[in-house]
Design a protein around this motif. Sequence first.
Motif, PDB file in Angstrom:
ATOM      1  N   SER A  37       0.829  -1.210   0.000  1.00 47.03           N
ATOM      2  CA  SER A  37       0.000   0.000   0.000  1.00 47.03           C
ATOM      3  C   SER A  37       0.857   1.251   0.000  1.00 47.03           C
ATOM      4  O   SER A  37       0.377   2.339  -0.311  1.00 47.03           O
ATOM      5  CB  SER A  37      -0.914   0.004   1.232  1.00 47.03           C
ATOM      6  N   LYS A  62      -7.450  -0.638   3.377  1.00 49.14           N
ATOM      7  CA  LYS A  62      -8.247  -0.918   2.179  1.00 49.14           C
ATOM      8  C   LYS A  62      -8.266   0.274   1.210  1.00 49.14           C
ATOM      9  O   LYS A  62      -8.074   0.104   0.007  1.00 49.14           O
ATOM     10  CB  LYS A  62      -9.669  -1.215   2.665  1.00 49.14           C
ATOM     11  N   ASP A  63      -8.481   1.469   1.765  1.00 48.18           N
ATOM     12  CA  ASP A  63      -8.629   2.656   0.904  1.00 48.18           C
ATOM     13  C   ASP A  63      -7.366   2.903   0.087  1.00 48.18           C
ATOM     14  O   ASP A  63      -7.423   3.208  -1.100  1.00 48.18           O
ATOM     15  CB  ASP A  63      -8.920   3.907   1.753  1.00 48.18           C
ATOM     16  N   GLN A  66      -6.903   0.305  -2.658  1.00 48.98           N
ATOM     17  CA  GLN A  66      -7.794   0.547  -3.793  1.00 48.98           C
ATOM     18  C   GLN A  66      -7.172   1.567  -4.753  1.00 48.98           C
ATOM     19  O   GLN A  66      -7.190   1.385  -5.965  1.00 48.98           O
ATOM     20  CB  GLN A  66      -9.130   1.061  -3.267  1.00 48.98           C
ATOM     21  N   LYS A  67      -6.578   2.621  -4.180  1.00 49.15           N
ATOM     22  CA  LYS A  67      -5.944   3.656  -5.025  1.00 49.15           C
ATOM     23  C   LYS A  67      -4.749   3.072  -5.773  1.00 49.15           C
ATOM     24  O   LYS A  67      -4.520   3.381  -6.940  1.00 49.15           O
ATOM     25  CB  LYS A  67      -5.492   4.831  -4.157  1.00 49.15           C
ATOM     26  N   GLU A  70      -5.944   0.997  -8.696  1.00 46.31           N
ATOM     27  CA  GLU A  70      -6.397   1.842  -9.810  1.00 46.31           C
ATOM     28  C   GLU A  70      -5.203   2.354 -10.607  1.00 46.31           C
ATOM     29  O   GLU A  70      -5.193   2.339 -11.837  1.00 46.31           O
ATOM     30  CB  GLU A  70      -7.215   3.031  -9.276  1.00 46.31           C
ATOM     31  N   TYR A  82      -6.848  -6.278  -4.987  1.00 45.73           N
ATOM     32  CA  TYR A  82      -6.293  -6.082  -3.649  1.00 45.73           C
ATOM     33  C   TYR A  82      -7.081  -6.890  -2.638  1.00 45.73           C
ATOM     34  O   TYR A  82      -8.244  -7.220  -2.859  1.00 45.73           O
ATOM     35  CB  TYR A  82      -6.279  -4.597  -3.249  1.00 45.73           C
TER      36      TYR A  82
END
Length: 282
Positions: A37, A62-63, A66-67, A70, A82
């Motif tokens: 991450s 998680k956030d 996700q980025k 992408e 992920y």
Amino acid sequence: IKIILSCTFVAFLAIRWTSNFDAESLRGAKVLVTGSSKGIGEQMAYHYARFGAKIVITARSKDTLQKVVEKCLSLGAQEAFYIAADMSNESDLDRVVDFALKKLGGLDYLVLNHIGSTRVAMWDGDVEHAKWLMKINFFSYIQMAWKALPSLEKNKGSLVIVSSLAGKMPSPLTAPYVSTKSALNGFFGSLRHELAMKKSNVSISVCTLGLIDTETAMSKIKGKVNMPAYPATEAALNIIITGATRQPELYYPWFTYIWTLTKDWIPSFTDYVVQHSFNYNP
Ligand code: NDP
């Protein structure tokens, strides 16, 4: 003379394995990178994406994951997924490997890179912290590696272990961290012999890194360490090339290799330099 000869040897090896690297071999490769991450793991995810790999990334947040996924897709990853997981939680370890095996249909590379948070401070006797860190930085590595081995074996794959100069040459103020990295070097060094003796298809690359300019490292050492830091993106690329060319070891930056030699050749000089690289006034 020994130092000059070693430098020449390292430069020779560096040129040899870099020139053997075929970026096309990573197109469509099935890769699981842990601790991806942020920091070096995030940079590895982007490099694999640029090479057109299929990637699964994991960490707790998680956030952020996700980025990163992408961005991987926008950079050219054939597939990117992920899974949020905490490596201190035993049941999460198999869950992550199973997820990657299912989503990607197998694994070509397992890149173990995550670390738990630890203080840069004198050892204060906190054995519980050392046990907790060992769980994240060491036991989770050996459990995930074992779980992924059958698929790596089938695909002539690679296990890539992100370790540290601290695991070869103990530094002060990080005793629990140093212990976990020494354990990794020992375990995966032994496993490499066993795989070779079994004529296994799986290669193991253990990566020895010096100080790298990730946000975590820079904030932890601020005001405490006098050493140059090297770029995370370059460290990440070197790790990937080492795995792809199935080299047993990486030393990045290159002079970390020299330090591992001087500690045996001229131990008192090495001790002096190590201790004076840290700002500590009792
Ligand atoms: P970072 O702190 O930048 O990244 C660590 C990663 O691990 C993050 O993605 C973090 O995400 C994840 N992580 C932390 N705790 C857990 C947990 N409990 N469960 C799952 N994931 C977790 O580290 P670096 O990029 O600096 O280091 C990467 C590797 O390089 C490590 O193995 C380190 O030992 C090695 N290294 C680094 C050096 C440096 O100077 N930076 C020097 C030598 C070696 P999240 O918090 O979201 O879970």
